[in-house]
Design a protein around this motif. Structure first.
Motif, PDB file in Angstrom:
ATOM      1  N   LYS A  75       3.416  -3.790  -2.517  1.00  0.00           N
ATOM      2  CA  LYS A  75       3.097  -3.394  -1.137  1.00  0.00           C
ATOM      3  C   LYS A  75       1.588  -3.218  -0.959  1.00  0.00           C
ATOM      4  O   LYS A  75       0.998  -3.750  -0.015  1.00  0.00           O
ATOM      5  N   GLU A 121       3.590   2.872   8.302  1.00  0.00           N
ATOM      6  CA  GLU A 121       5.029   2.979   7.979  1.00  0.00           C
ATOM      7  C   GLU A 121       5.711   4.098   8.776  1.00  0.00           C
ATOM      8  O   GLU A 121       6.854   3.962   9.191  1.00  0.00           O
ATOM      9  N   CYS A 151      -0.947  -5.560   1.277  1.00  0.00           N
ATOM     10  CA  CYS A 151      -1.745  -4.943   2.349  1.00  0.00           C
ATOM     11  C   CYS A 151      -3.234  -5.073   2.066  1.00  0.00           C
ATOM     12  O   CYS A 151      -4.042  -5.174   3.000  1.00  0.00           O
ATOM     13  N   TYR A 156       8.267  -6.841   3.156  1.00  0.00           N
ATOM     14  CA  TYR A 156       7.035  -6.226   3.668  1.00  0.00           C
ATOM     15  C   TYR A 156       6.443  -6.985   4.849  1.00  0.00           C
ATOM     16  O   TYR A 156       5.330  -6.697   5.255  1.00  0.00           O
TER      17      TYR A 156
END
Lengths: 158, 161
Positions: free
Chosen positions: B46, A22, B50, B4
């Motif tokens: 999230k 990120e 992932c 995402y």
């Protein structure tokens, strides 16, 4: 061995990867990626639905109605033609349809005349009597199965 | 979930080191997520996405390693085991994308235009269609074929270089 080389990430490793990605390494996904995903999901759903039921519902179209009507007319015409043929055929050519019941009985009567009867076949004088007939003639009706009676009988006879 | 998609794609890219494999695994991740939405505990979307993506990448790498013709264990370089499981850093990923860009420019027209628009400039097929005045279906077909050409081109370059 491969499993040892490529371990699944632990929660800590995954969290640090997400954080690092990120902050430093965000890349843009292909633009139509989600559209492709939704397309593949729709295909999956439709195949799953078709697996549940083999029945397919035909789409309503005016052409289908016309086709169905012409099919009905053809079927009715075929049935009518069959009925007419059944009704008219014996009148037109009666010899074509044999009287099956009469023919059948006559054929078998002729065949029966050639077969000799049982009495004709057994009408010969020197027929060998059966064991039961011999025993009955000699007054032995009970205890046929006793071995000594049978052996006595044969000894008397000899 | 769609917010995402860049993150999931980036994670896949860092773990696999291949643009098109990352794209495929990202798609599979979202399909798996949509299909198994009931099993999501609701804590962190999230992290959940992932997790699915990283597990799929590891499965892919295991499968790819299984397909390789294995050399004897004593001939394998020891360093490989230490670094194989590490995600690629930003510089390597940038290098991958610049190689993808170079490969797009190597394609012949009209696939070059479609590939540059889609993979480099990030335009959708519809946007490319409007911009170039070509039919949408034609653009989609060109993108599909360009993708196949790029896969071959990049993998051949990897093999040679």
């Amino acid at each position: 061995m491969n499993e040892e080389r490529y371990d699944y990430l632990s929660d800590e490793e995954l969290n640090s990867l997400i954080e690092d990605t990120e902050n430093n390494a965000m890349f843009t996904a292909p633009p139509d990626l989600m559209a492709d995903v939704l397309g593949r999901l729709n295909i999956k759903d439709s195949t799953a639905d078709s697996d549940k039921s083999d029945m397919t519902v035909a789409e309503f179209k005016p052409d289908n109605v016309k086709e169905f009507r012409s099919f009905c007319i053809k079927v009715i015409a075929a049935v009518a033609a069959a009925v007419v043929i059944i009704a008219v055929a014996p009148i037109v050519s009666p010899k074509l349809i044999p009287d099956s019941a009469t023919d059948y009985s006559m054929e078998y009567a002729a065949r029966d005349a050639d077969i000799p009867t049982k009495e004709e076949v057994l009408g010969v004088e020197d027929v060998i009597p059966s064991k039961e007939e011999v025993l009955t003639r000699n007054g032995i009706t009970e205890g046929i199965r006793d071995s000594h009676i049978i052996s006595d009988f044969y000894s008397k006879r000899s | 979930m769609e917010q995402y998609r860049n993150l999931v794609f980036s994670v896949c890219l860092r773990l696999t080191g291949d643009y098109f494999t990352a794209e495929d695994i990202t798609q599979e991740t979202f399909i798996a997520a949509y299909s198994n939405w009931d099993s999501f505990d609701g804590t962190s979307e999230k992290a959940w996405l992932c997790r699915i993506a990283s597990n799929k990448c590891i499965d892919y790498k295991r499968e790819a390693a299984r397909r390789m013709i294995m050399t004897a264990d004593d001939e394998m370089p020891e360093e490989a085991t230490a670094t194989d499981n590490e995600p690629l850093d930003t510089a390597v990923c940038n290098d991958l994308l610049s190689r993808l860009s170079d490969s797009c420019n190597k394609l012949s027209e009209p696939y070059k235009e479609a590939a540059v628009g889609y993979f480099i400039e990030g335009r959708t097929a519809k946007e490319i269609s409007v911009r170039t005045g070509t039919e949408l279906k034609t653009v989609q077909t060109r993108i599909y074929r360009a993708r196949e050409m790029l896969k071959k081109l990049i993998r051949k370059e990897d093999l040679l270089g």
